[in-house]
Design a protein around this motif. Structure first.
Motif, PDB file in Angstrom:
ATOM      1  N   THR A  44       1.134  -1.237  -0.060  1.00 44.19           N
ATOM      2  CA  THR A  44      -0.087   0.114  -0.467  1.00 44.19           C
ATOM      3  C   THR A  44       1.128   1.423   0.017  1.00 44.19           C
ATOM      4  N   ALA A  45       1.918   1.174   0.731  1.00 37.13           N
ATOM      5  CA  ALA A  45       2.881   2.687   1.158  1.00 37.13           C
ATOM      6  C   ALA A  45       3.853   2.871   0.041  1.00 37.13           C
ATOM      7  N   GLN A  46       4.156   1.512  -0.999  1.00 38.58           N
ATOM      8  CA  GLN A  46       3.935   1.535  -2.692  1.00 38.58           C
ATOM      9  C   GLN A  46       3.094   1.679  -3.647  1.00 38.58           C
ATOM     10  N   LYS A  47       1.955   1.696  -3.616  1.00 41.64           N
ATOM     11  CA  LYS A  47       1.060   2.033  -4.199  1.00 41.64           C
ATOM     12  C   LYS A  47       1.186   3.924  -4.064  1.00 41.64           C
ATOM     13  N   VAL A  48       1.361   4.693  -2.423  1.00 38.70           N
ATOM     14  CA  VAL A  48       1.552   6.094  -2.299  1.00 38.70           C
ATOM     15  C   VAL A  48       2.874   6.345  -3.229  1.00 38.70           C
ATOM     16  N   HIS A  49       3.779   5.721  -2.907  1.00 37.59           N
ATOM     17  CA  HIS A  49       4.937   6.833  -3.990  1.00 37.59           C
ATOM     18  C   HIS A  49       4.207   6.459  -5.580  1.00 37.59           C
ATOM     19  N   LYS A  50       3.822   5.679  -6.305  1.00 34.95           N
ATOM     20  CA  LYS A  50       3.499   5.639  -7.617  1.00 34.95           C
ATOM     21  C   LYS A  50       2.196   6.282  -7.483  1.00 34.95           C
ATOM     22  N   GLY A  51       1.922   6.658  -6.767  1.00 34.58           N
ATOM     23  CA  GLY A  51       0.976   7.630  -7.445  1.00 34.58           C
ATOM     24  C   GLY A  51       1.214   8.767  -7.244  1.00 34.58           C
TER      25      GLY A  51
END
Length: 85
Positions: free
Chosen positions: A48-55
């Motif tokens: 989920t945190a990786q999705k934050v960075h990606k977004g």
């Protein structure tokens, strides 16, 4: 942080980071929290945190330097005329 049930958690956390960028908590060229730090601060999974960075990268708000971390991107100043449009 309490999460709204109808909005993906990564979007809610990304909004917190986005606000911190906009209010100057994280000025341009400064490092933002890593995936591990976001995981710990918000109590979310690493994916989920990786999705934050990606977004945030896709929005152009941050960039990642391999081996160094993710940083707030420089944003060009808008002219007063452009804001009036």
């Amino acid at each position: 942080m309490e999460f709204a049930p109808d909005i993906p958690r990564w979007r809610q956390v990304a909004e917190v980071i986005r606000r911190r960028i906009k209010d100057g908590t994280y000025p341009p060229r400064t490092r933002i929290p890593s995936v591990v730090e976001i995981t710990a601060e918000f109590g979310i999974a690493a994916v989920t945190a990786q999705k934050v960075h990606k977004g945030l990268r896709e929005e152009g708000l941050i960039y990642t330097e391999p081996g160094l971390g993710s940083f707030v991107a420089e944003r060009p100043e808008k002219s007063a005329a452009a804001e009036d449009v």
